[in-house]
Every structure is written in structure tokens, then in C-alpha cells.
Enzyme design. Structure first.
Site, PDB file in Angstrom:
ATOM      1  N   ASP A 170       0.833  -1.207   0.000  1.00 46.29           N
ATOM      2  CA  ASP A 170       0.000   0.000   0.000  1.00 46.29           C
ATOM      3  C   ASP A 170       0.866   1.255   0.000  1.00 46.29           C
ATOM      4  O   ASP A 170       2.085   1.185  -0.201  1.00 46.29           O
ATOM      5  CB  ASP A 170      -0.953  -0.017   1.206  1.00 46.29           C
ATOM      6  CG  ASP A 170      -2.334   0.489   0.845  1.00 46.29           C
ATOM      7  OD1 ASP A 170      -2.459   1.684   0.538  1.00 46.29           O
ATOM      8  OD2 ASP A 170      -3.288  -0.307   0.875  1.00 46.29           O
ATOM      9  N   HIS A 246      -3.576   5.671   4.072  1.00 51.87           N
ATOM     10  CA  HIS A 246      -4.334   4.592   3.432  1.00 51.87           C
ATOM     11  C   HIS A 246      -3.818   3.228   3.875  1.00 51.87           C
ATOM     12  O   HIS A 246      -4.588   2.323   4.211  1.00 51.87           O
ATOM     13  CB  HIS A 246      -4.224   4.746   1.919  1.00 51.87           C
ATOM     14  CG  HIS A 246      -5.130   3.868   1.121  1.00 51.87           C
ATOM     15  ND1 HIS A 246      -4.782   2.594   0.732  1.00 51.87           N
ATOM     16  CD2 HIS A 246      -6.373   4.073   0.633  1.00 51.87           C
ATOM     17  CE1 HIS A 246      -5.771   2.057   0.032  1.00 51.87           C
ATOM     18  NE2 HIS A 246      -6.754   2.934  -0.040  1.00 51.87           N
ATOM     19  N   SER A 590     -10.942  -0.146  -1.658  1.00 49.83           N
ATOM     20  CA  SER A 590      -9.729  -0.317  -0.843  1.00 49.83           C
ATOM     21  C   SER A 590     -10.048  -0.820   0.553  1.00 49.83           C
ATOM     22  O   SER A 590      -9.219  -1.458   1.196  1.00 49.83           O
ATOM     23  CB  SER A 590      -8.985   1.013  -0.728  1.00 49.83           C
ATOM     24  OG  SER A 590      -8.416   1.401  -1.949  1.00 49.83           O
TER      25      SER A 590
END
Length: 669
Positions: A170, A246, A590
Site C-alpha cells: 500500500d 491509506h 480499498s
């Protein structure tokens, strides 16, 4: 070489590589800002024109030439490209390269690429795909603790993932010191982080870039941070540490203490997506880095069961699982005890939901239809908005159609004249239009990966002494049916995210008009692989797929995405944020993919010999349709909503066998 015919060696190079080979060094340095497979020297990067300072068409004299004299030495020595090479015999690998059978990932100069293409054993050389940052919808940081994602049934068997590794690939950094990742002794459950963007430190075995942060490094940072009253991340920094990161959020969902696999070890790879222009020009941020990340995690697992999550993707290639990366991952997933979940993407929105909603710009990336007969045409409307005056980014469209057909293509710029037709086997390379846009068209037959025909179209800003953006407006793309036996075609616009370039200007993505857009087959190309698990986003309150969730099927008609799970307003760890507000909600595929990856981790804890194919089969067999639906696959929700408990029961039965003859005793003669 004439305008019409290319050498056999050049035809072994992907069209994008041919464009690069015919561009001067400063142009390629500017392109490196937006093409992740390109890397140039720092000196050359500093000399290249700034895309952020692009002017609108018509603002400079039309008397200037498109490019200066080609500086061959600069172009050869100062530009490197990450490529995938398909060959009939093994190729000689350099220190940066790796191979899987007859497929290699290589880092080469432009001259090396052209020389290699002259080898008769080479099938095709393709550039790696640019990786783009995920675009979830982020909420505000909060104190509201997420509901634990515990799968209570079968808990004795899965042990909340004990013995399993959850791999997370990621961006934006991993807040390994967040309370959601600390065990009862205060030790982080992260066992390793490979920071690919780090400039110094211990490299991972077999790789020549980045830095590995080990569990020992983290433990020492925690101890010393308490002594000097700083954050552990001050002592063990990462190249990206974004508030609300994220990567942290994704890891929290899959394997945080509040996550699905709350007793698993966590291993992560931080993909480098540089924010600064100069750093992007001097760094790689492409799909070979993603491949390296997968290989690193599988090597780290060393035979232990591992479930990997990837919430990144691209729209490049044929969306049929035939890309070099898709095929490489399929080979890696042939061994038992491995799984890879990939987010389907957030390119599902086809219309605005509010006056200021621009989400549709990221959603209208696919078009498709059928030319009914020879002699008929089909027009597509390609909207280029830039900052509504000009577009300083490169716009790319790929059209794929059946091998038994022959299509020609014509392009009409806004308020311009038709250019074409360009027939099968013809190309138009770096053709300067009156408004300075550089147009390249390649009409190719029988791609080596899948045998399909394809057409690549590039709209590139002029990059001379000054950058002149692509003219905003509606570009018309006309397909001419020369030979039609099937007639079907698909077109994708490579994702081009909005980027603030200052002074109120942006790079805006190009997209299909509402008339041309087809609200299907928008699933990320990477999520089309045969053995990967492709995951879509469920909006539970609406009992439907979220409006942004990408849809299937693949170009070759396979059912992707495979499964759907809740991914709307998902609360998880707020990485690098205020400790008083440790949680944050996010929405997107996601957030769904790590949930499914966590469930698969529990499945592997129950039965570590499961193969990726078996895992896919279990997910499909146990999924439940939404109310009013059937068990048939649907393009936005796959085979239905994931049922974790059923998945675990099925996983436990895969290797069980029961002799049925006792039921027939006394009945047989």
C-alpha cells in the site's frame, strides 16, 4: 524506416516504448513526472520543462518546432525504463532484473531496449504500468471505536489467524505503533516493513533499493522513544507518513486488533508514489515495484500461509488477465497457502450525484459496442478537460477488438479536421497538430499476449522550451469497420487522477462522454487475473453496490469482481493522526479488499494447504445474493456478499473425505 513501415525489431516494442524512443531526453524527463516506468538522472530531471507551468494552446507563437535536435547521448545514457519482456528463450538478466520462465522484468536504457528488440527470440517488450494512488472517500477523524471484525464461529479452528501472515502492499505509510497493532506487551504485530521509497538503510535480500524496517528496529524505536519523549516514527521514519494514511487503514481492517485476522503477523510493503515533481522524474513507481513487493512477501513467508492485499491498480492492457503482471501473479499463486486480494477499483460512477460532484470523471473510463457490418463506423466522444483550458498530462486510450476483424481509426480534435483513417498495421507517431498537441496512433494486429487486435492513442502535451497543454474539448474517435466478422470492441482510458498544480490549476482526468461511456467492464486491469480475488464495494444501507465501485465482466467475459463486502464508511486506524482521535472512516473498494483478505487469512489458519483456486471456489460457493437477487453472477456484486462463517466451514471440509460404503451395507449383493 518510412512513415508507414517499421523494422521487425521496432514492432517487438510496445507503442509507448516507440514513442519514448522517438522523443528527446528532456521530453522523456518531463514524461517521467507522469509515467512511473521512466527514470532519469537528477541533472536531466532539473532541465526538463515543467508540466505545472504549461500554457494553453495558442498562447505561444506557432512557428516553433515540436522538439529540438535529438540529443542521442542524453537519451541513451540518462533515461531508464522498467519493462516486461516476453521471449522464447531465457534472456540475459542484469543485477536489477528477475525472471519467471520466459517472462522477465528488466530495467533498461532506451538503446538497450532497441538492441534487445532486435533479438529474434524476443516476442514483445512492454513498459510497466504506472501505479496511481488509491482514491477512497475519507471522513473525519473520530474517537468512535470500530466494531471488532471478529468471526466468532469456528474460532477454535482459526484462532484469529495465529500462524498466518497478512501481507499489505500500500501507500502513505504504516503506523505500526498505533494501538490497533500493539500486542498486550506493547510490541508491534508488524514483523517487517519494506519501504521502497527509502534512500538509505538495509536493502531487502535480492533487491537494490528501499529499506527494511524489522520487528527488532520497531521494538528498539518504541523503547528509545519513551526515553527521549518522541514518537517511535521519529526514530524509524518512513518515506511516506501521511495523516490518515491509506496503508494503515487497510492494515487495520485486515489484521489490526480490531480487524479480521487479529492474531496474525503483519508484513507490509510501502510502494513509493512520490509527491514532488523532481522526485517522480528520478524514481520508479510502476507495476514492476508491485511485483517486487509480492515476491518479497512470499519469500518472507517462507512456506507459512500468507494472504496479501493490494488496493492499487491501473486501466492499462486488455482487462482479460493476459498482461505480464497478471500472468506472473497467476504463476506465483499456483503454490498452496497463498492468496492475493485486489480491489476492483473505484471507477464505477457514471453520473454526478450533486452539482459539485466530479466523481464521474474517474468513472467514465470504459466504452464498448459492436460494429454491425463492414462499411459501418462507430464514434466515441473523448472528453479532455485539463484545467478546462488545456491538459498538461498525457491522455491514453486503448481499444481492443477481436482478431478476425479489421478496424481503421480516425481522430478529430475539438474544432479541428479529421486525421486518418489509420489502417491496421499503420501508425502515426509524435504528429504535431496545429494547436501543438502531439498525437500518436498505433493500429496493431494480434497482440502476442492474447492474439487480439488493439489500437493505442496518445494525446501528449508539446514539450519544447515551453509546455503547451493538450487542447480541452471533445475529441472524436471514429472506428471504421473494414472487415467485420464479430464486430465487438472495448476501449479504456488510462486513469489520470486530478492533481492540484497550483494557482488554481489542475490536471484533470480525461473521460468518455455520457453518450459513449458504457457502465460495465471498469474493473481494474490488475483485478482481472485468473487466480486473484477481485473485490467490489457494498453499500449496506442501500443494499447495492456503492456507486463508485468498479464493475465487470472482463474483456473476455469472465466474472470479475468475484465477491462483494461492506466498504462504505468503514472505521479503522487513523495512521499518524492525533492520538485523541485514533480512528477514521473511509469508503472504497480499498476498504473491502482487506476485509476479504482477512477472512482468507482465517481460512488459511483453518487449512494452510488451500490453493488460490480453492479459495476462489469457496468464496463463490458460499456467497449470498442481495435481497431479491439470485445466485447468478452480476457485474457489480460478483457472486454475492461474502459469508465469513460459511467460508471457514467450507475451508475445514476441503481435505475431508468420508467413505460412503457403510451406508450401503446390506444393500449390495
Amino acid at each position: 524506416m518510412t512513415d508507414r513501415y517499421e523494422s521487425l525489431a521496432r514492432r517487438r516494442m510496445h507503442p509507448k516504448l516507440r514513442v519514448l524512443a522517438n522523443s528527446d531526453a528532456r521530453v522523456n524527463a518531463a514524461k517521467a513526472e507522469i509515467q512511473g516506468c521512466l527514470k532519469v538522472t537528477s541533472t536531466l530531471a532539473a532541465q526538463a520543462p515543467s508540466l505545472g507551468a504549461a500554457v494553453a494552446p495558442g498562447q505561444i507563437s506557432k512557428g516553433k518546432t515540436a522538439v529540438k535536435d535529438l540529443n542521442t547521448a542524453d537519451r541513451r545514457e540518462n533515461v531508464e525504463v522498467n519493462v516486461f519482456v516476453r521471449s522464447t528463450e531465457p534472456v540475459r538478466l542484469g543485477p536489477h532484473d528477475r525472471a519467471q520462465g520466459r517472462l522477465a522484468a528488466m530495467r533498461l536504457g532506451l538503446e538497450e531496449i532497441e538492441n534487445l528488440a532486435g533479438d529474434a527470440n524476443i516476442v514483445i517488450i512492454e513498459p510497466a504500468e504506472t501505479l496511481k494512488p488509491p482514491r477512497p472517500l475519507k471522513g473525519s477523524a473520530t474517537t468512535s471505536t470500530p466494531t471488532a471484525r471478529v468471526v466468532a464461529n469456528e474460532r477454535k479452528k482459526h484462532g484469529d489467524g495465529v500462524g498466518v501472515i497478512i501481507g499489505v502492499i500500500d501507500v502513505e505509510g504504516f503506523d505500526w505503533a498505533h494501538p490497533d497493532f500493539l500486542d498486550q506487551a506493547g510490541k508491534s504485530r508488524f514483523v517487517s516493513i519494506w519501504d521502497q521509497g527509502a534512500k538509505d538503510g538495509t536493502r531487502p535480500a535480492g533487491f537494490d533499493y528501499g529499506r527494511v524496517i524489522t520487528s527488532a528496529d520497531m521494538a528498539q524505536a518504541v523503547t528509545e522513544a519513551k526515553q527521549v519523549h518522541v514518537s517511535p516514527h521519529d526514530l524509524e521514519p518512513q518515506s511516506q507518513m501521511v495523516v490518515g494514511s491509506h496503508g494503515t487503514h487497510v492494515a487495520s481492517i485486515a489484521a489490526g486488533n480490531s480487524g479480521v485476522c487479529s492474531k496474525a503477523d503483519i508484513a507490509a510493503v510501502l510502494i513509493s508514489l512520490p509527491a514532488e515533481d523532481l522526485e517522480r522524474r528520478t524514481s520508479f513507481y510502476d507495476s514492476t515495484r508491485l511485483l517486487d513487493a509480492v515476491i518479497y512477501l512470499l519469500d518472507l513467508a517462507a512456506g507459512r500461509p500468507i494472504s496479501i492485499n493490494i488496493s492499487l491498480g491501473t486501466n492499462g492492457h486488455a482487462h482479460d488477465g493476459s498482461s505480464a503482471l497478471d500472468r506472473w501473479l497467476d504463476v506465483l499463486l499456483a503454490e498452496p497457502g497463498r492468496s492475493i486480494c485486489i480491489a476492483a477499483g473505484n471507477a464505477g460512477q457514471e453520473r454526478p450525484e450533486a452539482p459539485d460532484d466530479l466523481g464521474y470523471m474517474l468513472g467514465r473510463i470504459h466504452a464498448g459496442s459492436r460494429i454491425a457490418a463492414q462499411g459501418l463506423d462507430h464514434e466515441l466522444e473523448w472528453e479532455v478537460v485539463g484545467d478546462r483550458i488545456k491538459d498538461a498530462s498525457e491522455n491514453e486510450m486503448e481499444l481492443w477488438y477481436e482478431p478476425q476483424d479489421r478496424f481503421a481509426i480516425s481522430i478529430r480534435p475539438p474544432d479541428g479536421q479529421w486525421i486518418g483513417p489509420i489502417a491496421p498495421g499503420e501508425f502515426l507517431e509524435n504528429f504535431q497538430l496545429a494547436d501543438r498537441t502531439m498525437l500518436s496512433i498505433y493500429n496493431e494486429l494480434h497482440h502476442p499476449a492474447n492474439g487480439a487486435n488493439y489500437i493505442a492513442v496518445y494525446l501528449t502535451p508539446f514539450m519544447g522550451d515551453v509546455v503547451v497543454g493538450v487542447k480541452a474539448g471533445t475529441w472524436l474517435v471514429k472506428l471504421h469497420g473494414l472487415v467485420v466478422r464479430d464486430g465487438r470492441f472495448h476501449a479504456w482510458i488510462e486513469r489520470d487522477d486530478p492533481v492540484d498544480i497550483g494557482d488554481g490549476a489542475h490536471f484533470w482526468p480525461s473521460f468518455f462522454s455520457a453518450r459513449s461511456n458504457v457502465d460495465a467492464s471498469s474493473v481494474s486491469a490488475l483485478a482481472c487475473g485468473q487466480r486473484i480475488v477481485s473485490v467490489a464495494n457494498l453499500h449496506e444501507a442501500r443494499r447495492s453496490a456503492h456507486i463508485t465501485s468498479s464493475q465487470g465482466p472482463t474483456r473476455d467475459g469472465r466474472p470479475k469482481p468475484d465477491i462483494v463486502a461492506p466498504g462504505t464508511d468503514i472505521v479503522a486506524a487513523n495512521g499518524f493522526g492525533d492520538p485523541a482521535e485514533p480512528w477514521i472512516p473511509m469508503t472504497g473498494t480499498s476498504m473491502v479488499s482487506p476485509y476479504v483478505a482477512g477472512v482468507i487469512g482465517l481460512m488459511l489458519a483453518v487449512e494452510k494447504t488451500l490453493t488460490a483456486a480453492q479459495i476462489l471456489g469457496i468464496l463463490k460457493a458460499t456467497a449470498q445474493p442481495l435481497p431479491g437477487g439470485t445466485f447468478e453472477w452480476v457485474n457489480d456484486c460478483g457472486f454475492g456478499v461474502i459469508m465469513p462463517e460459511a467460508c471457514l466451514r467450507e475451508a475445514g471440509h476441503v481435505t475431508a473425505r468420508l467413505d460412503a460404503k457403510d451406508r450401503f451395507k446390506g444393500r449390495l449383493s
